[in-house]
Design an enzyme around this catalytic site. Structure first.
Site, PDB file in Angstrom:
ATOM      1  N   GLU A  88       0.858  -1.195   0.000  1.00 20.29           N
ATOM      2  CA  GLU A  88       0.000   0.000   0.000  1.00 20.29           C
ATOM      3  C   GLU A  88       0.890   1.240   0.000  1.00 20.29           C
ATOM      4  OE1 GLU A  88      -3.274   0.126   2.807  1.00 20.29           O
ATOM      5  OE2 GLU A  88      -3.375   2.300   2.722  1.00 20.29           O
ATOM      6  N   ARG A 127      -7.355   2.869  13.401  1.00 17.77           N
ATOM      7  CA  ARG A 127      -8.252   1.713  13.213  1.00 17.77           C
ATOM      8  C   ARG A 127      -8.214   0.789  14.438  1.00 17.77           C
ATOM      9  NH1 ARG A 127     -11.554  -0.514   9.200  1.00 17.77           N
ATOM     10  NH2 ARG A 127     -11.048   0.912   7.511  1.00 17.77           N
ATOM     11  N   GLU A 142     -10.663  -7.988   4.230  1.00 20.17           N
ATOM     12  CA  GLU A 142      -9.976  -8.077   5.505  1.00 20.17           C
ATOM     13  C   GLU A 142     -10.732  -8.808   6.614  1.00 20.17           C
ATOM     14  OE1 GLU A 142      -9.477  -3.743   5.084  1.00 20.17           O
ATOM     15  OE2 GLU A 142      -7.497  -4.098   5.921  1.00 20.17           O
TER      16      GLU A 142
HETATM   17  N1  LUZ Z   1      -5.554   1.921   4.387  1.00 23.37           N
HETATM   18  C1  LUZ Z   1      -5.778   3.205   4.657  1.00 23.37           C
HETATM   19  C2  LUZ Z   1      -6.299   0.948   4.913  1.00 23.37           C
HETATM   20  O1  LUZ Z   1      -5.050   4.051   4.173  1.00 23.37           O
HETATM   21  N2  LUZ Z   1      -6.809   3.542   5.446  1.00 23.37           N
HETATM   22  C3  LUZ Z   1      -7.614   2.641   6.007  1.00 23.37           C
HETATM   23  O2  LUZ Z   1      -8.539   2.988   6.721  1.00 23.37           O
HETATM   24  C4  LUZ Z   1      -7.348   1.278   5.750  1.00 23.37           C
HETATM   25  N3  LUZ Z   1      -8.086   0.334   6.301  1.00 23.37           N
HETATM   26  C5  LUZ Z   1      -7.802  -0.931   6.059  1.00 23.37           C
HETATM   27  C6  LUZ Z   1      -6.750  -1.253   5.237  1.00 23.37           C
HETATM   28  N4  LUZ Z   1      -6.018  -0.324   4.660  1.00 23.37           N
HETATM   29 MO1  MOS Z   2      -4.670  -2.971   3.164  1.00 23.67          MO
HETATM   30  S1  MOS Z   2      -4.086  -3.447   5.047  1.00 23.67           S
HETATM   31  O1  MOS Z   2      -6.250  -2.989   2.947  1.00 23.67           O
HETATM   32  O2  MOS Z   2      -3.562  -2.483   2.124  1.00 23.67           O
END
Ligand code: LUZ
Ligand code: MOS
Length: 767
Positions: A226, A304, A705
């Protein structure tokens, strides 16, 4: 419908980063990373490396043409170390060479002189030194301090969870190819093409429109790509920008394990108060997140954790505080669940502690506190709950009384094997907690031969999102799915994308695709209505034929497409979607951050070998809230995969950094992940099918998830089995529950236990 990648995957024809044919002149990159976790960089000597055969250039922070900064949320992360190193694995230099072998050989010739500074690896120690990434945050509802005074029972405790290596099969990497007029095309194994584009723009100084990022698919992401794909893409792009030659870097497994961040370990304190009827009246927790050396996504992950620290229970008085603690480890990052699982582990530990002390099964406490529709979370949102439906259906369908009786009878009849059972209800909020990220776009073209191409911001990483996008278009147009292609994710086609993350990718991009397809369909219907002399509202397309209400006409999809084009009406549309009615006020820590919640309940049975400490998972029985699933086959894959990944985190994956911040579990010989032998012997899955008009696509619900958190149930089932063997022991809440920990807990409070084990092992050996 099958996953559209099934055939090319099976035949080995699917294209991943390493399958892209390399252009002549491509350079290979390799990184020299810090061998020291914390120190002052006195001198970096790259001269020997530069003399090696095949080496073209060695880059350091001095070569950066833009800024030496890749921090996404907070600008605290240099791409290359300059005067200090902050973790083992931090990039110091990049070798560019004619071959991969030459690059990696030259890396070994680089020498860094680093004056060591004190190393912190423990988040509580970091907090004590005020080493915080952001100020602490507290979510509050009611008055927990006052409420404890009214509780019949109050218990306190501590729980710890370890991190988790993403272990995507395809390691991190990128391939940057210079184009005319200074442009760069970058193939990146990333969940966030725009994040990569932005990072490259910062590092090179090029405007974003000079940078094209293209992603066909990933061999897994799980959150690890990510944010942390940016580094490798930025390094390659910088190399390509400076040399005007293509630059490729795909990390070796050990480089990837050493240099990238993981799921966040947490260490937390909790206090739980219940009334005489086992209602949870008050809950407090303080969570210390091990963020690593830079912010990365840690502040969002921490948030979170706070959102999910009451899991699926209504608790009227809560005070939850979290600290994001800076340590000298690689920056920890997103990982499936994104802090949510860590939050849920805290409340489940607190409930288990209460159950231990009160002598009741934890599930009696869990059941009595499930969320009802209209209940308020500590963050102010009122829930539309399926918690009780999932729980009741799970108990009915999987016959919980029979399971309990089976376990009781087994335990009564066995001395050295014990079974344990645990229930894990889940509740996961769907939407990026950062409201602005909840938007997506889709570009749809219908070609004059009637074929269709869809491009979205969604990144296919094995989760099947491309299949779902194709299903959306096929359903709106009512045409054969074989007419539709889903294109690679490309920043020239779709701009300013949110990463494929937060379980929200199919929701957001599916809605955008729906909007784009509907716009084209409306125009085509108007054309058909004109041809047929009726009102557009009376036109329908069903299975590729045009209907006037229920009467089939002679007009086929193909002819209508051509006619639409001939009338100079557009067959293309760019659709935009943003989730309605979500907001969050960080000054009050209240709002309505989630579009909706996903629920579910799993029941887990395990058997522990009380001589060896090893265990088997007999069965996991899952009742999962899928809304109206768009693709039950794909969703089943996500649920089974998520469960097993959660089991790995909770039971066997043990990340070990030594006191000097060096990763000891740095290869698959020392880091154990679930394999076919460690998956549950039985996984029963049943869906809670609902038809509610939640803001997902076609009344489905996000599935990426939430199922990971069923794995937490295995931890507590093991704990219960241990207590069947040795009721005196109250195992610490310290995940993962490895066989070593099981063994030590089994004999934890029995005098002479070690001798008994030795005697037993001697007897076994003699046989
Ligand atoms: N990524 C993010 C995430 O930038 N914000 C989120 O709230 C999130 N939640 C789950 C997985 N990735
Ligand atoms: Mo994610 S932890 O939804 O890249």
């Amino acid at each position: 419908m099958k996953n559209i990648d099934s055939f090319s995957h099976t035949r080995g024809e699917s294209v991943y980063l390493d399958d892209i044919p390399l252009l002549r002149g491509t350079l290979f990159a390799a990184c020299y990373d810090s061998p020291v976790a914390h120190g002052k960089l006195l001198h970096l000597d790259t001269s020997e490396a530069e003399k090696q055969k095949g080496v073209i250039r060695v880059l350091t922070h001095r070569d950066i043409t833009g800024i030496n900064q890749i921090g996404g949320i907070i600008p605290d992360e240099p791409l290359f170390a300059d005067d200090h190193v902050h973790f083992c694995g931090m990039p110091l230099a990049l070798v560019l060479a004619e071959t991969d072998e030459a690059a990696r050989h030259a890396v070994k010739k680089i020498k860094a002189e680093i004056e060591p500074l004190p190393v912190i690896t423990d988040p509580r120690v970091a907090a004590a030194h005020n080493e915080l990434i952001i100020p602490p945050r507290t979510f509050r509802i009611g008055d927990s301090a006052a409420a404890f005074g009214q509780c019949a029972h109050v218990f306190e405790g501590r729980c710890d969870n370890n991190g988790q290596e993403h272990l995507y099969i395809e390691t991190q990497g990128a391939y940057a190819v210079p184009q005319e007029q200074g442009m760069i095309r970058v193939y990146s194994s990333t969940q966030g093409p725009t994040a990569v584009q932005r990072a490259i723009s910062k590092v090179t100084g090029l405007p974003m429109h000079q940078i094209e990022v293209d992603v066909t698919r990933l061999g897994g992401g799980f959150g690890g790509k990510e944010d942390q794909a940016n580094t490798w893409a930025a390094l390659c792009a910088l190399g390509a920008h400076l040399t005007r030659r293509p630059v490729k870097y795909s990390l070796h497994r050990m480089e990837d394990m050493r240099m990238t961040g993981k799921r966040h370990p947490y260490s937390s304190d909790f206090k739980i108060g219940l009334d005489k009827d086992l209602k949870i009246i008050a809950f407090e927790t303080t969570a210390y997140q091990n963020a690593g050396a830079a912010a990365d996504l840690s502040p969002a992950v921490m948030e979170r954790t706070l959102f999910h620290c009451t899991n699926t229970y209504y608790i009227p008085n809560v005070t939850a505080t979290a600290f994001s603690c800076r340590t000298h480890l690689p920056p920890n990052t997103a990982f499936r669940g994104f802090g949510g699982p860590q939050g849920m582990f805290i409340i489940e530990s607190a409930i288990a502690r209460a159950a231990d002390e009160l002598g009741v099964p934890a599930w009696e406490i869990q059941q009595r506190n499930l969320l009802k529709t209209g209940d308020e979370f500590p963050y102010g949102q009122k829930v539309d709950s399926e918690a009780i439906e999932c729980w009741d259906k799970a108990f009915r369908e999987f016959d919980m009384p029979a399971l309990q009786e089976k376990v009781r009878a087994f335990n009564a009849g066995h001395t050295y094997h014990k079974k344990g059972i645990a229930v894990m209800p889940i509740c996961f909020g769907i939407s990026f907690t950062n409201t602005l990220m909840n938007q997506a776009r889709s570009l749809v073209h219908v070609y004059t031969d009637g074929s269709v191409v869809v491009s979205t911001g969604a990144v296919e990483m094995g989760q099947g999102v491309n299949t779902k996008m194709l299903q959306v278009a096929a359903r709106v147009f009512s045409i054969d799915p074989a007419r539709i292609r889903v294109n690679s994710t490309n920043t020239y086609r779709i701009a300013n994308t949110s990463p494929s993350a937060a379980s929200a990718t199919a929701d957001l991009n599916g809605k955008a695709t729906y909007i784009a397809c509907m716009a084209i369909l409306e125009r085509m219907k108007a054309v058909a209505a004109g041809l047929l002399g009726v009102q557009p509202a009376d036109i329908f397309i069903r299975d590729e034929w045009v209907y006037i209400r229920d009467t089939k006409t002679e007009l086929h999809w193909n002819q209508l497409v051509i006619t639409t084009h001939n009338q100079r009406v557009s067959l293309s549309e760019h659709g935009h979607y943003s989730t309605p009615d979500i907001y969050f006020d960080k000054t009050k820590e209240k709002g309505h951050p989630f579009a909706y919640h996903v629920f579910g309940t799993s029941i887990t049975e395990v058997t522990v070998d009380c001589i060896r400490g090893t265990y088997e998972i007999d069965g996991v029985h899952i009742l999962h809230d899928a809304g109206s699933s768009m693709n039950p086959l794909i969703d089943r894959g996500q649920i089974e995969g998520g469960l097993v990944q959660g089991i790995g985190w909770m039971t066997m994956e043990e990340i070990v950094y030594d006191a000097q911040g060096k990763l000891r579990s740095n290869a698959l010989s020392t880091y154990k992940v679930p394999d076919i032998y460690s998956v549950p012997k039985v996984i029963n899955l049943s869906f809670l099918h609902t038809e509610k008009d939640n803001p997902a696509i076609f009344r489905s619900k996000a599935v990426g998830e939430p199922p990971l958190m069923y794995g937490i149930g295995v931890y507590f089932a093991l704990r219960n089995a241990i207590r069947q063997f040795n009721p005196a022991v109250k195992p610490a809440f310290d995940a993962p529950m490895t066989p070593e920990k099981v063994l030590m807990n089994l004999y934890g409070k029995i005098p002479g236990a070690a001798a008994a084990v030795t005697d037993r092992l001697t007897a076994v050996a003699a046989n």
